[in-house]
Design an enzyme around this catalytic site. Structure first.
Site, mmCIF file in Angstrom:
data_model
loop_
_atom_site.group_PDB
_atom_site.id
_atom_site.type_symbol
_atom_site.label_atom_id
_atom_site.label_comp_id
_atom_site.label_asym_id
_atom_site.label_seq_id
_atom_site.Cartn_x
_atom_site.Cartn_y
_atom_site.Cartn_z
ATOM 1 N N GLY A 23 -1.874 13.968 16.705
ATOM 2 C CA GLY A 23 -1.542 15.213 15.995
ATOM 3 C C GLY A 23 -1.120 14.924 14.564
ATOM 4 N N ASP A 76 1.768 20.408 18.152
ATOM 5 C CA ASP A 76 0.974 19.872 17.042
ATOM 6 C C ASP A 76 0.631 20.949 16.022
ATOM 7 O OD1 ASP A 76 0.849 17.173 17.580
ATOM 8 O OD2 ASP A 76 -0.809 17.405 18.985
ATOM 9 N N GLU A 146 -8.430 18.767 16.319
ATOM 10 C CA GLU A 146 -7.882 17.704 17.173
ATOM 11 C C GLU A 146 -8.209 18.033 18.623
ATOM 12 O OE1 GLU A 146 -3.616 17.505 17.126
ATOM 13 O OE2 GLU A 146 -3.595 16.138 18.829
ATOM 14 N N LYS A 192 -4.385 -6.865 19.857
ATOM 15 C CA LYS A 192 -5.577 -6.967 20.699
ATOM 16 C C LYS A 192 -6.522 -5.793 20.446
ATOM 17 C CE LYS A 192 -5.494 -10.136 23.174
ATOM 18 N NZ LYS A 192 -5.877 -11.515 22.704
ATOM 19 N N CYS A 396 18.431 31.554 18.789
ATOM 20 C CA CYS A 396 17.962 32.364 19.905
ATOM 21 C C CYS A 396 18.963 32.335 21.067
ATOM 22 C CB CYS A 396 16.555 31.942 20.318
ATOM 23 S SG CYS A 396 15.710 33.263 21.191
ATOM 24 N N HIS A 527 13.706 32.269 15.739
ATOM 25 C CA HIS A 527 13.668 30.805 15.641
ATOM 26 C C HIS A 527 13.327 30.405 14.203
ATOM 27 C CE1 HIS A 527 13.801 29.735 19.949
ATOM 28 N NE2 HIS A 527 13.238 30.913 20.129
ATOM 29 N N GLU A 529 13.509 27.669 12.830
ATOM 30 C CA GLU A 529 12.924 26.313 12.763
ATOM 31 C C GLU A 529 11.395 26.335 12.665
ATOM 32 O OE1 GLU A 529 14.462 27.620 15.396
ATOM 33 O OE2 GLU A 529 13.580 26.987 17.301
HETATM 34 N N1 GLN Z 1 16.443 33.023 27.327
HETATM 35 C C1 GLN Z 1 16.671 33.846 26.216
HETATM 36 C C2 GLN Z 1 15.769 35.072 26.193
HETATM 37 O O1 GLN Z 1 14.754 35.099 26.847
HETATM 38 C C3 GLN Z 1 16.522 33.075 24.925
HETATM 39 C C4 GLN Z 1 15.142 32.591 24.664
HETATM 40 C C5 GLN Z 1 15.066 31.523 23.621
HETATM 41 O O2 GLN Z 1 16.040 30.862 23.292
HETATM 42 N N2 GLN Z 1 13.886 31.283 23.097
HETATM 43 O O3 GLN Z 1 16.056 36.034 25.520
#
Ligand code: GLN
Length: 551
Positions: A23, A76, A146, A192, A396, A527, A529
């Site tokens: 990846g 990936d 990939e 190798k 989350c 999220h 991230e």
């Molecule tokens: N389990 C929680 C929900 O479904 C949080 C989900 C998560 O952290 N992605 O709301």
């Protein structure tokens, strides 16, 4: 106006064993070709029958990455977005399951006009048509694909067959890259090459000859070994690229270029190079390698153990987002994995002592998660961080846990919980979205959460606002539960700040404590991230780490 070039295809397959960094190799090739001023996009093929990655446990297959359009896919895809600094979509991802689903549905709709639908050619043709669609959607000059799995296994033969068919049709537009592994025998032993030669034989028996071999090994591969692979695999020495272990994955493009990979690929595709610009990337790598001053971040999770091994892949994007922010402020990220259950005093009263160790960190992250295991440990960590002013970032599930903890400790609702764990709680501060109830009752689990990017509005004067420096944001989601609106007013009265929400104010997106209460106590229902990029770190991660260093 210059004539539009033929679309060029780079396929990346793996040999010898899995986990050699296919990846990252694919993403790095993309980055390098992008740095030569071509429009590049990438697709990932996963050979499993699951229609997407959404129903898989992270310990099975690593993190489930989420795209803007809500596609739940392989981690990936996150690497492609991070290396290419682009937003991908469902068209950039396919699995055996999704390909078969399309072909079977088309057959049911008489889309094959009464013909006998066969595994070959119809499955490879669908694969190729998807690759072309992804390229067209992204207006790409070059598309990197990939192919998951390792050559020689049964699962990916139809994908290799697709490459064979395409090479036949467009011999000058397709480059096949084999990422192979060279074991080092003994301590002072030699690299190798035999397993790589066998991998090439496997490809040959699928009707394919690699154009380039990326020789993954713990050390750089020398000229003698390159010659040996080239001679035995009917290739040229310049087509064998050395890929030793690196400190950071972001070094890989720079390393590949040391062996002139972009020149080799462009020549094979009859493309003329269009300049070169890897400077910003090179500066980043310089920072990564030369930064000494650490910032220590603890990540409290549960998806770590598989057998005797500890896997941190389940939180890959969180890890990368922390790193990007740390690099941005010129700190060396030192990340430690903390097992949530080690903080649950009901499991062992001695676990109380582990809480004290939390002050050794500049900040604590509680990432996303599902289910009961470890939740009381996470709640204990959250409480400790809140009470002891340790920078806390909840993602989350981490945000939901912060609300539960606040309700229990500050409002005194001892039983406050999420209905994901306790449907009978007296105070369901986190509850299921009404439209989600039906999905669960009907066991409709695939691609049915609140998924993908949604806009949110930020509150003026909040920490979130000062980090983003704008009112309107768009972030990616993956959850079924939400802050229960009936408790918002009471939580607010006691000091919990809802600093981000949907424009109709129905869904709470960010919670925080004011600066006066705590240096950084913030949780997001989304999220963040998933949107952090090495050259464009996420503002909330940057703010979290900046504050962490001060405290
Ligand atoms: N389990 C929680 C929900 O479904 C949080 C989900 C998560 O952290 N992605 O709301």
């Amino acid at each position: 106006m210059s004539k539009k070039l033929n679309l060029k295809y780079v396929f990346v397959v793996g040999g010898v064993m899995s986990g050699v960094g296919k990846g990252v190799a694919a993403a790095s090739i993309g980055k390098i070709l992008q740095s030569r001023n071509f429009n590049v996009t990438a697709t990932k093929i996963d050979p499993y029958v699951n229609v997407d990655a959404g129903t898989m446990n992270p310990t099975e297959h690593g993190e489930v990455f989420v795209l803007d359009d809500g596609t739940e896919c392989d981690q990936d895809m996150g690497n492609y977005e991070r290396f290419l600094n682009c937003d991908l979509a469902s068209t950039n991802y396919m699995t055996t399951g999704s390909v078969y689903q399309t072909v079977i549905n088309r057959e049911r709709n008489l889309g094959y006009g009464g013909k006998c639908v066969e595994v070959v050619p119809h499955i490879p043709l669908e694969i190729l048509s998807r690759i072309d669609k992804a390229a067209a959607k992204n207006n790409a000059d070059i598309i990197i694909t990939e192919i998951g799995g390792t050559v020689g296994e049964y699962q990916n033969v139809l994908f290799l067959e697709a490459v064979r068919m395409l090479k036949l049709r467009k011999p000058n537009d397709v480059v096949l890259v084999l990422v192979s592994y060279l074991p080092l025998q003994g301590k002072e032993g030699e690299l190798k090459t035999k397993p790589t030669q066998y991998a090439v034989r496997e490809l040959n028996s699928a009707g394919l000859q690699p154009d380039i071999i990326i020789a993954r090994a713990s050390v750089p591969i020398d000229k003698k070994r390159k010659d040996k692979i080239a001679f035995n695999c009917s290739m040229r020495e310049e087509d064998i690229i050395s890929a030793p272990d690196v400190i950071s994955i972001y070094e890989v493009p720079i390393n590949f270029e040391k062996d002139n990979i972009s020149e080799v690929i462009l020549k094979k595709m009859s493309l003329r190079p269009r300049g070169r610009d890897l400077k910003e990337w090179g500066d980043l790598v310089h920072t990564i390698i030369n930064t000494e001053k650490p910032v220590r971040i603890g990540i409290v999770g549960k998806y770590f153990n598989t057998g005797d091994f500890v896997l941190t892949d389940s939180y890959l994007s969180v890890l990368e987002a922390v790193k990007h922010a740390a690099f941005f402020i010129k700190r060396k990220p030192v990340i430690e994995w903390l097992n949530a259950e080690d903080f649950d005093t009901a499991l062992n009263p001695m676990h109380k002592n582990n809480l004290k160790k939390l002050s050794e960190y500049n900040g604590i992250v509680i990432p996303g998660g599902f289910g009961e295991r470890g939740i009381e440990g996470k709640i204990a960590v959250t409480r400790h961080c809140r009470e002891n002013k340790i920078p806390y970032f909840g993602l989350c599930y981490g945000m939901q846990i912060a609300v539960i903890e606040f309700a229990r400790s500050v409002l005194g609702w001892k039983q406050a919980h999420t209905t994901e764990i306790n449907a009978e709680t007296s105070h369901p501060v986190i509850d299921i979205l009404p439209e989600q109830k039906k999905n669960l009752a009907e066991k409709n689990f695939g691609a049915s959460m609140r998924l993908g990017a949604y806009p949110a509005v930020l509150k003026k004067g909040s920490i979130a606002y000062s980090a983003y420096k704008k009112y309107l944001i768009s972030e990616r989601h993956r959850h079924r539960y939400e802050v229960n609106p009936i408790y918002i007013e009471e939580l607010e009265k006691k000091g919990l700040v809802f600093s981000g929400f949907s424009s109709d104010k129905k869904l709470m997106e960010i919670i925080e404590l004011s600066h006066k209460e705590h240096p950084f106590f913030l949780g997001t229902q989304f999220h963040p991230e998933f949107k952090s990029r090495p050259l464009n770190p996420h503002p909330l991660f940057v703010e979290f780490i900046k504050t962490g260093i001060k405290h």
